[in-house]
Design a protein around this motif. Structure first.
Motif, mmCIF file in Angstrom:
data_model
loop_
_atom_site.group_PDB
_atom_site.id
_atom_site.type_symbol
_atom_site.label_atom_id
_atom_site.label_comp_id
_atom_site.label_asym_id
_atom_site.label_seq_id
_atom_site.Cartn_x
_atom_site.Cartn_y
_atom_site.Cartn_z
ATOM 1 N N PRO A 124 -4.428 3.151 -9.294
ATOM 2 C CA PRO A 124 -3.729 2.477 -8.200
ATOM 3 C C PRO A 124 -2.680 1.494 -8.717
ATOM 4 C CG PRO A 124 -6.019 2.712 -7.633
ATOM 5 C CD PRO A 124 -5.877 3.186 -9.051
ATOM 6 N N GLY A 125 -1.472 1.642 -8.199
ATOM 7 C CA GLY A 125 -0.362 0.810 -8.618
ATOM 8 C C GLY A 125 0.622 1.535 -9.514
ATOM 9 N N THR A 126 0.215 2.669 -10.070
ATOM 10 C CA THR A 126 1.056 3.377 -11.049
ATOM 11 C C THR A 126 1.871 4.484 -10.378
ATOM 12 O OG1 THR A 126 -0.847 3.082 -12.504
ATOM 13 C CG2 THR A 126 0.983 4.377 -13.362
ATOM 14 N N THR B 191 -4.478 4.016 1.870
ATOM 15 C CA THR B 191 -4.850 2.646 2.254
ATOM 16 C C THR B 191 -5.243 1.829 1.025
ATOM 17 O OG1 THR B 191 -7.113 3.344 2.662
ATOM 18 C CG2 THR B 191 -5.639 3.272 4.577
ATOM 19 N N ASN B 192 -4.920 2.334 -0.153
ATOM 20 C CA ASN B 192 -5.259 1.582 -1.351
ATOM 21 C C ASN B 192 -4.380 0.316 -1.453
ATOM 22 O OD1 ASN B 192 -6.119 0.878 -4.077
ATOM 23 N ND2 ASN B 192 -6.917 2.959 -4.147
ATOM 24 N N ALA B 193 -4.663 -0.502 -2.490
ATOM 25 C CA ALA B 193 -4.136 -1.873 -2.544
ATOM 26 C C ALA B 193 -2.664 -2.021 -2.150
ATOM 27 C CB ALA B 193 -4.388 -2.465 -3.921
ATOM 28 N N GLY B 194 -1.770 -1.296 -2.844
ATOM 29 C CA GLY B 194 -0.340 -1.487 -2.597
ATOM 30 C C GLY B 194 0.030 -1.200 -1.155
ATOM 31 N N PRO C 69 3.947 1.467 2.948
ATOM 32 C CA PRO C 69 2.805 2.373 2.964
ATOM 33 C C PRO C 69 3.235 3.848 2.957
ATOM 34 C CG PRO C 69 3.135 1.434 5.150
ATOM 35 C CD PRO C 69 4.183 0.848 4.253
ATOM 36 N N VAL C 70 2.405 4.660 2.311
ATOM 37 C CA VAL C 70 2.743 6.063 2.091
ATOM 38 C C VAL C 70 1.863 6.975 2.946
ATOM 39 C CG1 VAL C 70 2.851 7.901 0.356
ATOM 40 C CG2 VAL C 70 3.435 5.553 -0.289
ATOM 41 N N VAL C 71 2.478 7.911 3.644
ATOM 42 C CA VAL C 71 1.741 8.911 4.415
ATOM 43 C C VAL C 71 2.164 10.283 3.919
ATOM 44 C CG1 VAL C 71 1.270 9.853 6.714
ATOM 45 C CG2 VAL C 71 1.725 7.406 6.447
HETATM 46 S S1 FES Z 1 -1.446 2.184 -3.058
HETATM 47 FE FE1 FES Z 1 -0.358 3.564 -4.327
HETATM 48 S S2 FES Z 1 0.577 4.867 -2.890
HETATM 49 FE FE2 FES Z 1 -0.634 3.594 -1.654
#
Ligand code: FES
Ligand SMILES: NC(=O)C1=CN([C@@H]2O[C@H](COP(=O)(O)OP(=O)(O)OC[C@H]3O[C@@H](n4cnc5c(N)ncnc54)[C@H](O)[C@@H]3O)[C@@H](O)[C@H]2O)C=CC1
Ligand SMILES: Cc1cc2nc3c(=O)[nH]c(=O)nc-3n(C[C@H](O)[C@H](O)[C@H](O)COP(=O)(O)O)c2cc1C
Ligand code: SF4
Lengths: 426, 166
Positions: free
Chosen positions: A95-97, B87-90, B135-137
């Motif tokens: 996550p983050g990459t 829905t992960n951190a970023g 956010p990415v969908v």
């Molecule tokens: S947290 Fe990496 S794409 Fe959503």
């Protein structure tokens, strides 16, 4: 390439051609220097020279662990009678990459050229790019680029009329983060569930189908053409000793201009965030900075001036990791973020080590009840003990990565957790 | 579907024969072949798994293990449009949960569910590796970055128009 032969002038290596329109097409890539130096390498260099240049360059693995690439290549046993394989790790799941994605979709020929050079140095006949399943577009771009390369005799039999032949195949993963761990990647490429193997033996000695195998990250391989063209010394003079070259940082979270930025190693965190990323969405100083992907320990405002190097980030208590910087400003709900990351690791644990399987489940359950105001009095202790039990007792580093966010939260922001527990007591 | 109706086309079979040659062992072709099955049949049914085991000369158990280990292999059909929200951190820090709530409301379903007309399935996924565009969908594996409630409403209407009656 417009990269300067004067190392002092160099600000970018892998991203040098990233903004050129249609760079993914072979004709355009060639106009801009792709494969220009390849004939010289295939005709005038030999394995020992290439490995030596890569060693001299000081480049360390860009996948996260920072292991010296030249050293890894030199560990590959020769004349074993078995084939040697080259695997490009394009699983990019931390996550983050999101840096490897840009190299692959915008400048795939850079990666292909780096793989041909690496393959030549290692005596590889069959090479593979293991790409995460979600990157369907990127896989298609790579496949189209590879096809063009085959048609131009840059891949396949007797490359450019030399004795060297190499095949390159793109292999898609299917949504399992753990497959980025190199031995899980190998299992997956063998058509099995991606469960990491014990190391040692390292893949360099016993990897794909139990043969000598080099696994390298996309960014690592994409740096090889410049190292060979300008020389190991040149690369070693960029950045900081022991932390040489440039590095792509993927910056996300609460910054105004998130994105990938390639900078010389040693640029400060603050410079990156303020000068490149347009500063924070709220306030002036970040509350939390996760410097190397979600598995790395958090840093806080006091570390804002830290130079971005393997050594300095380690001194600050974390790691450079994959170069994925997640920034959180004062508006972040750290308990909620930690719960979300705990969910991620519990979901992604392959389950073969008890401390990881059980531990990640515990962390998720406890963080969930804390987040929802249903925490119990001794939950801080439970979280601490569960996290501490996970590190160093498992086959791969996933478990340690799972513990990092929880331990960081408890270390820097115990009041955030206690506050939630107090709410639940009311 | 029964075992004799699940069959790859001749072109596919030729493609698979070529694919197998690229690897040191036939089992390495399993994941790409599963993707082909999913593309051709919509999902990977038991009969499809049996057929693939036969085709590659490996035990059915090996196929089952792989299908169940990897989240992108589907044993059940999903809606015509699979909406996968990271829905992960970023993404979370940039409003992913609010986006999920909005999309669920618009579609009248909960996370993990499919609309009764079989048009849309909405799911929560892990970091898509595109956090700079949070956010990415993903919609059937096509990335939509910097998604907002408005752009998602638009996209849903567009899918409805294109997809017609499901
Ligand atoms: S947290 Fe990496 S794409 Fe959503
Ligand atoms: N890019 C991403 O998406 C992700 C990156 N990571 C990173 O991965 C890192 C952990 O990776 P690991 O592979 O577990 O680290 P590791 O330290 O075990 O290995 C690093 C590399 O060096 C090689 N190596 C080490 N010692 C060797 C020896 N004696 N002989 C031959 N080769 C040797 C390994 O084979 C491997 O290729 C973490 O630090 C984390 O930052 C973690 C998750 C995702
Ligand atoms: C759980 C886990 C996931 C990993 N995911 C990736 C990944 O997605 N990409 C990557 O390059 N390395 C990943 N790694 C690191 C690899 O195991 C390996 O160190 C790396 O591919 C070696 O390449 P490098 O030396 O060029 O960095 C992961 C490690 C662990 C423990
Ligand atoms: S640490 Fe976790 S993910 Fe890694 S091998 Fe063990 S159970 Fe699997």
């Amino acid at each position: 390439m417009t990269i300067s032969s004067d190392p002092k002038q160099v600000t970018q290596i892998c991203f040098d051609r990233i903004n050129i329109p249609d760079q993914h097409k072979l004709s355009v890539a060639r106009e801009n220097g792709a494969y220009e130096f390849l004939p010289t390498v295939l005709k005038e260099f030999d394995s020992a020279k290439i490995i030596n240049e890569v060693k001299t360059s000081g480049i360390r693995g860009r996948g996260g662990a920072g292991f010296p690439t030249g050293l890894k290549w030199s560990f590959v046993p020769r004349n074993t009678g078995k084939p040697t394989y080259l695997l490009c790790n394009a699983d990019e799941g931390e996550p983050g990459t999101f840096k490897d994605r840009d190299i692959m979709r915008f400048d795939p020929h850079l990666l292909i050229e780096g793989m041909i050079m690496a393959g030549f140095a290692l005596g590889v006949r069959d090479a593979y790019i293991y790409i995460r399943g979600e990157f369907l577009h990127e896989a298609n771009v790579l496949n189209a680029a590879i096809k063009e390369a085959y048609d131009a005799n840059l891949l396949g039999e007797n490359i450019l009329g030399t004795d060297y032949s190499m095949n390159l195949t793109v292999h898609r993963g299917a949504g399992a983060y753990v497959c980025g761990e190199e031995t899980a990647l190998i299992e997956s490429l063998e058509g099995k569930p991606g469960r990491p193997r014990f190391k040692p033996p390292f893949p360099a000695v016993e990897g794909f189908y139990r043969c000598p195998t080099v696994v390298n990250n996309v960014e690592t391989l994409a740096t090889v053409p410049a190292i060979l063209k300008f020389g190991g010394e040149w690369h070693a003079s960029i950045g900081i000793p022991n932390n040489t070259g440039c590095k792509i940082f993927s910056v996300s979270g609460h910054v105004n201009k998130p994105g990938n930025y390639e900078v010389p190693m040693g640029t400060s965190l603050k410079t990156l965030i303020e000068d490149y990323c347009g500063g924070l969405q709220h306030g002036t100083v970040p509350k939390v900075i996760i410097p190397g992907g979600s598995s790395t320990p958090w840093l806080t405002a006091e570390h804002y001036d830290t130079p971005l190097t393997y050594d300095d980030l380690m001194k600050a208590g974390s790691f450079l990791g994959s170069g994925a910087i997640i920034v959180m400003d004062e508006t972040a709900d750290l308990v909620a973020v930690t719960r979300r990351l705990a969910h991620f690791y519990a979901h992604e644990s392959c389950g073969q080590c008890t401390p990881c399987r059980e531990g990640t489940g515990w962390l998720e359950r406890v963080m969930k009840r804390v987040e929802h105001g249903k925490g119990r009095g001794d939950d801080v202790k439970v979280l601490k003990e569960a996290s501490e039990h996970m590190a160093g007792r498992t086959i791969c580093a996933l478990a340690e990565g799972a513990a990092a966010p929880v331990l960081s939260l408890l270390k820097f922001f115990p009041e955030d957790v206690k506050g939630r527990l107090a709410e639940s007591a009311e | 579907m029964s075992a004799d109706t699940v069959r790859f086309s001749d072109e596919r079979l030729a493609e698979i024969a070529e694919l197998v040659k690229r690897y040191p062992g036939p089992q390495s072709a399993l994941m790409p072949v599963l993707y082909m099955a999913q593309e051709d049949f919509g999902y990977i049914s038991m009969p499809a798994q049996e057929m693939i085991a036969d085709l590659l000369g490996i035990h059915l158990m090996r196929v089952r293990e792989v299908v169940t280990f990897y989240t992108m292999f589907k044993e059940q059909p999903s809606g015509k449009y699979l909406l996968e929200v990271c829905t992960n951190a970023g993404c979370m820090l940039n409003g992913a949960y609010e986006l999920v709530d909005h999309m669920c409301d618009s579609l009248g379903i909960k996370l993990g569910e499919t609309t009764p007309d079989g048009m849309f399935t909405i799911a929560e996924v892990e970091c898509a590796g595109a956090c700079g565009g949070a956010p990415v969908v993903q919609v059937n594996n096509i990335y939509h970055e910097k998604a907002t409630p408005e752009t998602m409403d638009e996209l849903i209407s567009k899918c409805r128009a294109e997809g017609g009656e499901a």
